[in-house]
Design an enzyme around this catalytic site. Structure first.
Site, PDB file in Angstrom:
ATOM      1  N   GLU A   1       0.883  -1.174   0.000  1.00  0.00           N
ATOM      2  CA  GLU A   1       0.000   0.000   0.000  1.00  0.00           C
ATOM      3  C   GLU A   1       0.918   1.219   0.000  1.00  0.00           C
ATOM      4  OE1 GLU A   1      -2.323   0.833   3.543  1.00  0.00           O
ATOM      5  OE2 GLU A   1      -3.445   2.421   2.528  1.00  0.00           O
TER       6      GLU A   1
ATOM      7  N   ASP B   1       4.953   4.733   3.735  1.00  0.00           N
ATOM      8  CA  ASP B   1       4.669   6.171   3.793  1.00  0.00           C
ATOM      9  C   ASP B   1       5.922   6.876   4.301  1.00  0.00           C
ATOM     10  OD1 ASP B   1       1.616   7.714   3.853  1.00  0.00           O
ATOM     11  OD2 ASP B   1       3.376   8.856   4.512  1.00  0.00           O
TER      12      ASP B   1
ATOM     13  N   ASP C   1      -2.514  12.255  -3.229  1.00  0.00           N
ATOM     14  CA  ASP C   1      -2.711  13.643  -3.669  1.00  0.00           C
ATOM     15  C   ASP C   1      -2.742  13.647  -5.203  1.00  0.00           C
ATOM     16  OD1 ASP C   1      -2.213  16.296  -4.499  1.00  0.00           O
ATOM     17  OD2 ASP C   1      -1.273  16.758  -2.578  1.00  0.00           O
TER      18      ASP C   1
ATOM     19  N   ASP D   1     -10.733  10.039  -4.435  1.00  0.00           N
ATOM     20  CA  ASP D   1     -11.850  10.985  -4.468  1.00  0.00           C
ATOM     21  C   ASP D   1     -11.756  11.847  -5.724  1.00  0.00           C
ATOM     22  OD1 ASP D   1      -9.396  11.895  -2.944  1.00  0.00           O
ATOM     23  OD2 ASP D   1     -10.275  13.771  -3.654  1.00  0.00           O
TER      24      ASP D   1
ATOM     25  N   GLU E   1     -10.470   9.012   3.085  1.00  0.00           N
ATOM     26  CA  GLU E   1     -11.740   8.594   2.474  1.00  0.00           C
ATOM     27  C   GLU E   1     -12.920   9.104   3.305  1.00  0.00           C
ATOM     28  OE1 GLU E   1     -11.732   4.436   1.735  1.00  0.00           O
ATOM     29  OE2 GLU E   1     -13.693   4.410   0.783  1.00  0.00           O
TER      30      GLU E   1
HETATM   31  C1  LIG Z   1      -3.690  12.121   1.051  1.00  0.00           C
HETATM   32  S1  LIG Z   1      -2.764  11.119   2.105  1.00  0.00           S
HETATM   33  C2  LIG Z   1      -3.640   9.565   2.087  1.00  0.00           C
HETATM   34  C3  LIG Z   1      -3.294   8.723   3.264  1.00  0.00           C
HETATM   35  C4  LIG Z   1      -4.094   7.401   3.388  1.00  0.00           C
HETATM   36  N1  LIG Z   1      -3.813   6.519   2.280  1.00  0.00           N
HETATM   37  C5  LIG Z   1      -5.562   7.678   3.483  1.00  0.00           C
HETATM   38  O1  LIG Z   1      -6.295   7.407   2.515  1.00  0.00           O
HETATM   39  O2  LIG Z   1      -6.007   8.159   4.539  1.00  0.00           O
HETATM   40  C6  LIG Z   1      -1.357  10.748   1.097  1.00  0.00           C
HETATM   41  C7  LIG Z   1      -0.259  10.018   1.850  1.00  0.00           C
HETATM   42  O3  LIG Z   1       0.781   9.723   0.923  1.00  0.00           O
HETATM   43  C8  LIG Z   1       2.028   9.976   1.531  1.00  0.00           C
HETATM   44  N2  LIG Z   1       2.980  10.264   0.448  1.00  0.00           N
HETATM   45  C9  LIG Z   1       2.832  11.169  -0.541  1.00  0.00           C
HETATM   46  N3  LIG Z   1       3.892  11.153  -1.357  1.00  0.00           N
HETATM   47  C10 LIG Z   1       4.730  10.208  -0.866  1.00  0.00           C
HETATM   48  C11 LIG Z   1       6.007   9.728  -1.261  1.00  0.00           C
HETATM   49  N4  LIG Z   1       6.632  10.194  -2.343  1.00  0.00           N
HETATM   50  N5  LIG Z   1       6.586   8.757  -0.532  1.00  0.00           N
HETATM   51  C12 LIG Z   1       5.963   8.260   0.578  1.00  0.00           C
HETATM   52  N6  LIG Z   1       4.759   8.684   1.000  1.00  0.00           N
HETATM   53  C13 LIG Z   1       4.152   9.634   0.291  1.00  0.00           C
HETATM   54  C14 LIG Z   1       1.776  11.146   2.469  1.00  0.00           C
HETATM   55  O4  LIG Z   1       2.724  11.194   3.514  1.00  0.00           O
HETATM   56  C15 LIG Z   1       0.368  10.838   2.957  1.00  0.00           C
HETATM   57  O5  LIG Z   1       0.361  10.090   4.159  1.00  0.00           O
END
Ligand SMILES: C[S@@+](CC[C@H](N)C(=O)[O-])C[C@H]1O[C@@H](n2cnc3c(N)ncnc32)[C@H](O)[C@@H]1O
Length: 255
Positions: free
Chosen positions: A52, A77, A126, A160, A205
């Site tokens: 994941e 992450d 994102d 989303d 989500e």
């Molecule tokens: C919008 S959050 C979604 C978190 C989780 N999957 C959720 O749905 O609640 C995006 C996550 O991706 C991680 N992330 C973004 N770019 C990353 C990267 N290049 N390497 C590791 N983690 C990354 C961020 O730290 C963050 O926790």
């Protein structure tokens, strides 16, 4: 750094299901001892291995590990304080088929060997509307995944974002990739009631659902040896943005 975060980092350093390498060491060529040996030396089985990516609190890593004890799962992450929740929960539940790696997704090659991974989940990344190269479904990242994913491995995207959903579908079309499942409004689709894995709900989500934003899902096959090309299209920008830290904490959504 807050006391709470320091406490979480100290706890994670003692956990047997969390792994990381200092960036400096990775840049100097150090590799995780488990690279190529996750099944044999950590999970102690030969079961399929799913990642994941951008796992946040690791709801999918923990949720899938509970649903599928015959498979292994690793959440990745860069943010350790979020990952602490999943790692703590996995330990409390005694899950021996779940682990976490704190690193940038760009460094997957330091932790995993070629063909070591069977499947990848991208959970609410994102959409990176202005920075194509940072999108987790862009060709650069897909190529990165192919270095560790077996041939014709599965990619799952739950999002989303209409922007990211459309971009990924266009990229799939452009490269003639095979789509196994495509759902524009997951919670209204009958497949939702049939697949327990789709019912796992992440922190982000929950935020989108509370704002009445529909959840989209794509599952496609990523073959190894084709040249990947970017789609050349204009995509309508999402009108909303993710809440900032302050608002998230007011709504109790923060890590
Ligand atoms: C919008 S959050 C979604 C978190 C989780 N999957 C959720 O749905 O609640 C995006 C996550 O991706 C991680 N992330 C973004 N770019 C990353 C990267 N290049 N390497 C590791 N983690 C990354 C961020 O730290 C963050 O926790």
């Amino acid at each position: 750094m807050s006391k709470n975060k320091l406490k979480k980092f100290a706890e994670m350093a003692q956990m047997n299901n969390v792994f990381e390498l200092p960036l400096q060491s990775i840049l100097q060529g150090e590799r995780c001892d488990l690279k190529g040996f996750w099944r044999k030396n950590f999970f102690k089985n030969s079961n399929p291995l799913t990642l994941e990516l951008g796992c946040g609190r690791g709801e999918y890593t923990v949720g899938l590990a509970k649903l599928f004890p015959e498979k292994n799962f690793i959440g990745i992450d860069i943010k350790g304080a979020r990952m602490w929740s999943g790692a703590t929960q996995a330990n409390a539940l005694g899950l021996t088929n779940a682990a976490f790696v704190r690193t940038d997704i760009g460094n997957l090659g330091a932790f995993f060997a070629e063909n070591e991974i069977d499947e990848i989940w991208l959970t609410f990344p994102d959409p990176q509307m202005k920075k194509r190269k940072k999108r987790l479904t862009s060709t650069g990242f897909l190529q990165n995944y192919r270095n560790i994913l077996k041939d014709n491995g599965l990619i799952n995207l739950k999002t989303d974002s209409n922007f990211l959903f459309t971009y990924t579908k266009e990229l799939i079309d452009k490269n003639s990739l095979v789509v196994k499942t495509e759902i524009a409004d997951l919670y209204s689709d009958e497949i939702f009631t049939q697949r327990a894995d789709l019912q796992i709900k992440t922190c982000y989500e929950s935020q989108w659902l509370a704002r009445n934003i529909s959840i989209k899902y794509l599952q496609f096959i990523l073959p190894k040896n084709t040249e990947l090309q970017e789609p050349e299209i204009e995509i309508e920008i999402d009108e909303y943005r993710s809440y900032g830290r302050q608002k998230r904490s007011e709504l109790n959504f923060s890590a």
